[in-house]
Design a protein around this motif. Structure first.
Motif, PDB file in Angstrom:
ATOM      1  N   PHE A 103       0.788  -1.058  -0.209  1.00  0.00           N
ATOM      2  CA  PHE A 103       0.100  -0.341   0.346  1.00  0.00           C
ATOM      3  C   PHE A 103       0.923   1.162   0.201  1.00  0.00           C
ATOM      4  N   VAL A 104       0.818   2.449  -1.503  1.00  0.00           N
ATOM      5  CA  VAL A 104       1.399   3.332  -1.230  1.00  0.00           C
ATOM      6  C   VAL A 104       0.874   4.355  -1.662  1.00  0.00           C
ATOM      7  N   GLY A 105       1.504   5.720  -1.106  1.00  0.00           N
ATOM      8  CA  GLY A 105       0.438   7.139  -1.343  1.00  0.00           C
ATOM      9  C   GLY A 105       1.310   7.182  -3.025  1.00  0.00           C
ATOM     10  N   GLY A 106       0.305   8.029  -3.442  1.00  0.00           N
ATOM     11  CA  GLY A 106      -0.360   7.603  -5.004  1.00  0.00           C
ATOM     12  C   GLY A 106       0.995   8.698  -5.216  1.00  0.00           C
ATOM     13  N   GLU A 107       1.510   9.550  -4.445  1.00  0.00           N
ATOM     14  CA  GLU A 107       2.563  10.563  -5.043  1.00  0.00           C
ATOM     15  C   GLU A 107       4.170   9.369  -5.236  1.00  0.00           C
ATOM     16  N   VAL A 108       3.877   8.096  -4.396  1.00  0.00           N
ATOM     17  CA  VAL A 108       4.929   7.366  -4.800  1.00  0.00           C
ATOM     18  C   VAL A 108       5.428   7.337  -6.534  1.00  0.00           C
ATOM     19  N   SER A 109       6.683   7.504  -6.761  1.00  0.00           N
ATOM     20  CA  SER A 109       6.850   7.165  -8.067  1.00  0.00           C
ATOM     21  C   SER A 109       7.485   6.113  -8.553  1.00  0.00           C
ATOM     22  N   LEU A 110       7.715   5.080  -8.797  1.00  0.00           N
ATOM     23  CA  LEU A 110       8.444   3.706  -9.340  1.00  0.00           C
ATOM     24  C   LEU A 110       9.663   4.236  -9.111  1.00  0.00           C
ATOM     25  N   GLN A 111      10.892   5.825  -9.802  1.00  0.00           N
ATOM     26  CA  GLN A 111      11.681   5.290  -8.983  1.00  0.00           C
ATOM     27  C   GLN A 111      12.071   5.326  -7.891  1.00  0.00           C
ATOM     28  N   GLN A 112      11.313   6.241  -6.794  1.00  0.00           N
ATOM     29  CA  GLN A 112      11.830   6.174  -5.085  1.00  0.00           C
ATOM     30  C   GLN A 112      11.322   4.170  -5.371  1.00  0.00           C
ATOM     31  N   PHE A 113      10.459   3.863  -5.741  1.00  0.00           N
ATOM     32  CA  PHE A 113       9.924   2.658  -5.459  1.00  0.00           C
ATOM     33  C   PHE A 113      11.151   1.745  -5.532  1.00  0.00           C
ATOM     34  N   ALA A 114      11.949   1.327  -7.095  1.00  0.00           N
ATOM     35  CA  ALA A 114      12.701   0.969  -7.459  1.00  0.00           C
ATOM     36  C   ALA A 114      14.037   0.968  -6.143  1.00  0.00           C
ATOM     37  N   GLN A 115      14.045   2.525  -5.715  1.00  0.00           N
ATOM     38  CA  GLN A 115      15.375   2.736  -4.705  1.00  0.00           C
ATOM     39  C   GLN A 115      15.100   2.294  -3.211  1.00  0.00           C
ATOM     40  N   GLY A 116      13.745   1.971  -3.306  1.00  0.00           N
ATOM     41  CA  GLY A 116      12.998   1.749  -1.924  1.00  0.00           C
ATOM     42  C   GLY A 116      12.724   2.863  -0.647  1.00  0.00           C
TER      43      GLY A 116
END
Length: 673
Positions: A474-487
């Motif tokens: 569950f992640v916020g709508g402001e989270v980008s793919l790059q942020q997710f990939a970098q943890g």
């Protein structure tokens, strides 16, 4: 004049599953020129060990090399040492397979050379006190360990000029201590320097007829003589190896070379010795957790003698790297299957033994468990072993609760004629293994990004969870793919690591958890997540359905993602790529997102398969990115990115009012190409 015996033992090894070009390089640059040098120096006697993958290669592809070895053995110049066939860490495999591997290796060597070996090489010199009973039962008379393993319990260097007898329940084997002080001289110092250092080990007391000649054993990796960087130039172009052998042949007034087998026939052991669990000194450091390993290394750099540093236990690797622990337990599970199957074919055991090759089960300062192709080989052979004893011609499916990893909690194990799936309810309700049996591949093998001692001063991408599949985010709508990939993002739910309740019915596995998701202003809201996986073996299809219910008093607006990790060996190979809507879009090492996806695939033409996601009823946002770990390409070398897996994660915007539920569904199917 006092005399000394020297036993030179050369251990040659390539991992089962290693790249074919590495075998070619090893024979061309090291193994073949070494044997050629032995032919030129008949006065030098040595003991040679070749691990099982090399023996297979020699039998199948190198008849001329085999004939040279046979000739050297026939004239008494070379002893062929045995071992566990595919170089397993004996501590990692069941006792029944210790026996099986050693006996199988002995049979192969007897078939190749007409002589059954009586001695064995122990992979990484990993030793445990109960080994003598197993070794003796396998027909073994002697083995070797480092002298530091003796010095750790009080033996002085002068005590180690011969063999010792050790036993368990009256079953005894001889153990030869290998000198570690002289080992670094070969092949980097002039031969005369080695002989001078060797001569200093000569006892000053006069010899008597009752005492055997003092013996120094040197055990070396065969790769050190041509395959290590710069050693081909030293040993062969520069002539070091010929000069070394010539020096040994000229020193016969005080020195004679021998084989271990000859020594056992002519000299008694010095006494008894009882050795604790251990391995060579560096292994004790590598198996420690990060901070403890740093303290160990600091103590060694301060000059604390290595024998006084306890270090870790080899089995610590099974805890330090949960992926290794899971793989080792999976191997033991297959071993039980085979041994419980009446008249299991020999080829099934060969696959099992290859899957036990030790290289994939630990990590030092490079390679090992981080090499995806080594883990790939382990899983491929485990699946092939199962394929050899379980029916494949008709459709069947079984779902059982089994504590495969021996952690006290049961996993849900689905087995069928086409697929195996392992779910771990107590760890996020995740899918830890998905085997596609027609291609003998674990589709979801990966390795977590974690900090290692050689990462000091390096910026890293680190994971806060193990890289498995069917991970619920569950992640916020402001989270980008790059942020997710970098943890670099905030996980709003507690489902990634949480405990799930498991259920099974016919061909369906259900996993349920009541947890929390952060709502407005970060308030935790009670949320129930239930995921159902319907397994369809005939279609190689998984039908995934989620029901997410808000039991709290606050509405939730969030984004939900279902993460999968696929380990398909190569990130940037042209025959491995993503396709969206039937159109090729990027290689497996790419980071990209695609909106409004109805169908997307990962294609591996080398394996001949395609993993396809199909979204019916509600299209998904799709995130893709690689998981890569930074590992030295060689000991002390520069860090290199090693591909572990490709993340594919469908996401949906989730508007979840209080007391309401939402359903999401998609399918994942494997197709052969």
């Amino acid at each position: 004049m006092n005399k000394l015996e020297l036993a030179l033992v050369f251990h040659h090894h390539q991992p089962s599953g290693n790249l074919p070009e590495m075998f070619e390089k090893a024979f061309r640059e090291a193994y073949e020129p070494f044997v050629d040098a032995l032919e030129r120096h008949p006065g030098v006697r040595v003991t040679l060990h070749y691990s099982g993958a090399l023996l297979d290669d020699i039998r199948e592809r190198r008849p001329a090399f085999l004939e040279k070895l046979r000739a050297l053995q026939a004239r008494g110049q070379v002893e062929l040492l045995g071992g566990a066939m595919y170089e397993p860490i004996l501590a990692a495999i069941p006792d029944r397979d210790k026996l099986g591997q050693i006996r199988y290796n002995a049979e192969v060597l007897e078939e190749m050379f007409g002589v059954r070996p009586r001695g064995v090489w122990l992979a990484e010199r990993v030793w445990e006190p109960h080994f003598p009973a197993i070794l003796e039962a396998a027909g073994v008379k002697y083995t070797l360990l480092d002298d530091t393993q003796f010095e750790a319990i009080g033996y002085a260097p002068g005590d180690l000029l011969g063999s010792y007898l050790t036993e368990e329940e009256g079953r005894a084997v001889e153990v030869f201590p290998m000198n570690t002080e002289l080992r670094p001289l070969l092949p980097f110092e002039p031969p005369q320097r080695f002989l001078e250092a060797l001569r200093k080990l000569m006892p000053t007391a006069p010899e008597t007829p009752e005492t055997p000649l003092p013996l120094v054993v040197i055990g070396e990796d065969g790769e050190k003589f041509g395959l290590w960087e710069g050693t081909a130039q030293i040993c062969y172009e520069g002539g070091w190896l010929d000069r070394f052998f010539e020096a040994l042949e000229k020193a016969t007034d005080w020195l004679s070379t021998t084989t271990l087998e000859a020594r056992v026939k002519t000299a008694r052991p010095l006494s008894h010795a009882y050795l604790p669990s251990g391995a060579y000194a560096e292994m004790g450091e590598w198996s420690l957790p990060l901070e403890a390993a740093a303290a160990f290394r600091a103590a060694r750099e301060r000059g604390v003698p290595v024998p006084r540093l306890a270090g870790g236990h080899w089995r610590n690797f099974l805890v330090k790297y949960p992926e290794v622990g899971a793989m080792q337990k999976r191997m033991a599970y297959v071993s039980r299957k085979l041994h419980n199957t009446p008249r299991a074919p020999q080829q099934a055991y060969v696959h099992l033994y290859r899957a036990q090759a030790g290289d994939a089960y630990w990590h030092a300062h490079h390679g090992g468990a981080y090499h995806n192709f080594l883990r790939f080989s382990v899983y491929r052979n485990l699946i092939e072993a199962e394929n050899a004893v379980e029916p494949r011609k008709y459709s069947w499916l079984e779902i059982e609760y089994v504590d495969i990893d021996a952690d006290g909690s049961e996993e849900v194990v689905v087995e069928s004629n086409t697929m195996n799936l392992h779910f771990k309810p107590r760890s996020g309700g995740t899918l830890t293994e998905w085997d596609f049996r027609p291609r003998a591949v674990n589709l979801t093998d990966s390795f977590t990004r974690r900090r290692e001692p050689y990462h000091a001063g390096t910026d890293l991408l680190l994971d806060h969870y193990l890289r498995r599949s069917l991970i619920d985010h569950f992640v916020g709508g402001e989270v980008s793919l790059q942020q997710f990939a970098q943890g670099d993002y905030l996980e709003l739910g507690d489902f990634v690591h949480g405990d799930f309740e498991a259920g099974k019915y016919r061909n369906r596995v259900t996993l349920r958890r009541v947890g929390t998701v952060r709502g407005p202003a970060g308030v935790p809201v009670e949320v129930e997540l239930k995921k159902s996986v319907r397994v369809l073996p005939k279609e190689n299809r998984l039908e995934i359905e989620y029901k997410i219910t808000n039991h709290g008093d606050w509405d939730i607006i969030t984004r939900f993602g279902s993460e999968w990790n696929f380990g398909l060996l190569a990130a940037h190979a042209p025959d491995r790529y993503y396709a969206v809507g039937g159109r090729r879009v990027a290689d497996l090492g790419s980071t990209f997102e695609t909106r409004d996806v109805a169908q997307a695939s990962l294609v591996d033409e080398w394996l001949g398969l395609e993993v396809s996601f199909e979204f019916e009823g509600r299209e998904a946002l799709l995130w893709n990115h690689p998981v890569e770990t930074l590992v030295p390409g060689a000991p002390g070398g520069a860090l290199e990115a090693v591909y572990q897996s490709s993340v594919t994660m469908p996401l949906w915007d989730l508007d979840l009012p209080k007391r309401r539920s939402r359903r999401l569904a998609y399918s994942v199917v494997v197709r052969e190409r």
